[in-house]
Scaffold this motif. Structure first.
Motif: not given
Length: 579
Positions: A215-221, A233-244
């Motif tokens: 259950k990883p989660l990205i916290l973006a500033g 960042l959006q492409a990375f999140a989509e490729a690895h299945g990590i919500p932001v």
């Protein structure tokens, strides 16, 4: 002296103008004085785009918004003394927000310094803590070198404001500059000019933690935008299945309409705080984890597995000790993390259930917010205003959010429909008064995009004179004045802390800002009912060549002024900061 030397002889002011132009300088804002007159004359002759501002603080705000939207160096100038000291608030905004700015400041003639020269002050000492670096030119022949230095410092590391102080005699005197001296390295025209990559061993550790997380989660500033890395960042999140999830400054790190967007986290949130609590691995990217983002240091809860990618080493561990620190540029760090995780084999499929929860939870939140977003209450509800902005603004529109509750309402309820900087709050210092000058800077940075500023009447009162500036420049941003006849954020806090009727120095006189705009030669539209909002907004966006002020009459009830569901029900204990 040779003929060539005579041909290149010019005032320090002209050399200064030529150096700014060598750096591809964009628009500049300032208010002149005798000390910088040779610079102004050279700007006129050479075609440097310079605009008189009505208040130097607004000049920095405009330069800051220009820098935030374009990534290029924002420019401002001021005369000595009060001109210099008026820069301070805007410089601190840029310093804390990571905006590349070069500020040119005049100073006394060195032969007469400290003899009670008019407007003389210890301005270098005043400006130093408000800027990334202060450079005082002491030799006219070094002026080109020191301007180059200013652009280098402004655009590298965490970008920030650099002050170049030019004494009167340096600006007015002449020098035979070599042609080779008046050149610039084009890489320092925009930030980030240089990118550092995180340590390879730390990257491997971070990639391993992320790869095995369920259950990883990205916290973006806001650092995502400083690094120009939202698309990556959006492409990375989509490729690895990590919500932001994102901070106020980080909105647009991923499109708010994406199925992976968990929205705002911290003091106000949609679904993100609960997901932070459930997550087994947090990846913090370009975020300082300050008070608002952490809900006064209570989010995330202690003991989380946390990876912190940040270009300023001093920010790592300041408020939350990371499991793995990644010191480096956001864009470069994302690329390296992506490669390392792909080498370990994709684990995205195993996180399908975790990711699938995001749109379901978000849909439930939107349904809970529907009553506010579509409210028919009169005066106009802030939720309804944000709902109309979501419905009407173009996908690439820019919303400038002033300090105070304008940023909080916008951060919570406004949707950036594309990855990128479409929401521009002044969260470096959260000063009110940013909305109108910020709209000027954004309009110049992105002339083909809709620019709308959301500001309170208190903030608008501070800077109303810049309507004349925007009209003089032929710009057509839409300025939405949230008219509650109060310093609304303060009045709401007083209500929250001390109860109904316990208000002190937080009320304003009832004012028709549409009439004020008309008196200044701009378009003014007054909105008193929610049904008028959509038509008025479309009308304002269609106006060309001059600004439009939408004077939106919103609730006078301090219990409804903050984005909480209903702060009349909030119980506050001593020491709490719930809004």
């Amino acid at each position: 002296m040779s003929d060539q030397d005579r041909a290149n002889e010019m005032t320090g002011g002209e050399a200064l103008a030529r150096m700014l132009m060598a750096h591809g300088a964009g628009p500049m804002y300032g208010m002149g004085g005798f000390q910088l007159l040779p610079f102004y004359d050279a700007a006129r002759r050479l075609g440097l785009r310079h605009t008189l501002i009505n208040d130097e603080r607004c000049g920095v705000f405009a330069a800051d918004a220009y820098a935030k939207v374009s990534g290029r160096v924002g420019l401002v100038d001021a005369t000595l003394g009060p001109g210099a000291t008026n820069l301070v608030t805007g410089l601190v905004e840029a310093l804390n927000a990571g905006s590349p700015i070069v500020a040119i400041v005049g100073d006394t003639h060195r032969a007469h310094s400290w003899k009670n020269m008019t407007q003389e002050a210890h301005q270098a000492d005043i400006l130093r803590p408000a800027s990334k670096e202060v450079i005082r030119v002491e030799m006219i022949e070094r002026l080109p070198e020191l301007v180059r230095r200013a652009f280098m410092v402004a655009t590298t590391g965490r970008p920030g404001p650099v002050v170049v102080i030019v004494p009167e005699d340096i600006c007015h005197d002449s020098h035979p500059f070599d042609s080779e001296a008046l050149v610039a390295d084009e890489r320092y025209q925009a930030a980030p000019a240089l990118r550092a990559r995180p340590d390879a061993d730390d990257l491997a550790k971070a990639a391993a933690l992320l790869a095995k997380a369920e259950k990883p989660l990205i916290l973006a500033g806001g650092g995502v935008h400083i690094s120009q890395a939202a698309t990556e960042l959006q492409a990375f999140a989509e490729a690895h299945g990590i919500p932001v999830a994102h901070t106020l400054s980080g909105k647009g790190a991923i499109a708010c309409t994406s199925d992976l967007s968990a929205g705002l986290f911290g003091r106000y949130d949609r679904i993100a705080n609960a997901m932070i609590s459930e997550s087994d691995c947090l990846l913090v990217i370009g975020c300082k984890l300050g008070e608002i983002a952490t809900k006064r240091y209570t989010v995330p809860e202690p003991g989380k597995v946390l990876i912190h990618l940040e270009c300023v080493a001093e920010e790592i561990g300041r408020t939350y000790a990371p499991t793995v620190p990644l010191w480096g540029d956001v864009k470069a760090g994302i690329a390296d993390l992506d490669a390392a995780m792909k080498a370990l084999g994709s684990n995205a499929a195993s996180r399908a259930d975790w990711c699938a929860q995001v749109p379901v939870r978000m849909a439930a939140w939107r349904e809970s917010a529907r009553e506010r977003l579509e409210s028919e209450e009169t005066p106009v509800g802030m939720g309804r205003l944000m709902g109309e902005l979501n419905n009407i603004l173009a996908d690439d529109a820019i919303l400038i959010a002033d300090g105070g509750f304008a940023a909080h309402w916008g951060g919570l309820l406004y949707d950036s429909k594309k990855a990128g900087r479409g929401f521009v709050p002044d969260r470096g210092f959260a000063s009110i008064g940013y909305g109108l000058p910020g709209a000027i800077g954004a309009s110049l940075a992105a002339p083909d995009r809709q620019v709308v500023a959301l500001t309170g009447d208190g903030g608008f009162n501070m800077v109303l004179g810049e309507l004349e500036t925007a009209r003089r420049m032929g710009l057509s941003p839409v300025i939405i004045v949230v008219n509650n006849a109060a310093s609304g954020y303060v009045k709401a806090l007083q209500h929250l802390m001390y109860g109904e009727g316990a208000y002190q120095s937080s009320d304003l006189a009832e004012t028709n800002y549409a009439d004020a705009a008309q008196a200044l030669g701009c378009r003014g539209i007054r909105v008193e009912e929610p049904g008028q909002l959509a038509g008025a907004l479309r009308e304002a966006l269609a106006e060309g060549g001059r600004p439009t002020v939408l004077d939106v009459i919103v609730t006078r009830d301090p219990a409804k002024m903050l984005p909480a569901a209903d702060n009349r029900a909030v119980k506050v204990k001593k020491g709490d900061r719930v809004a």
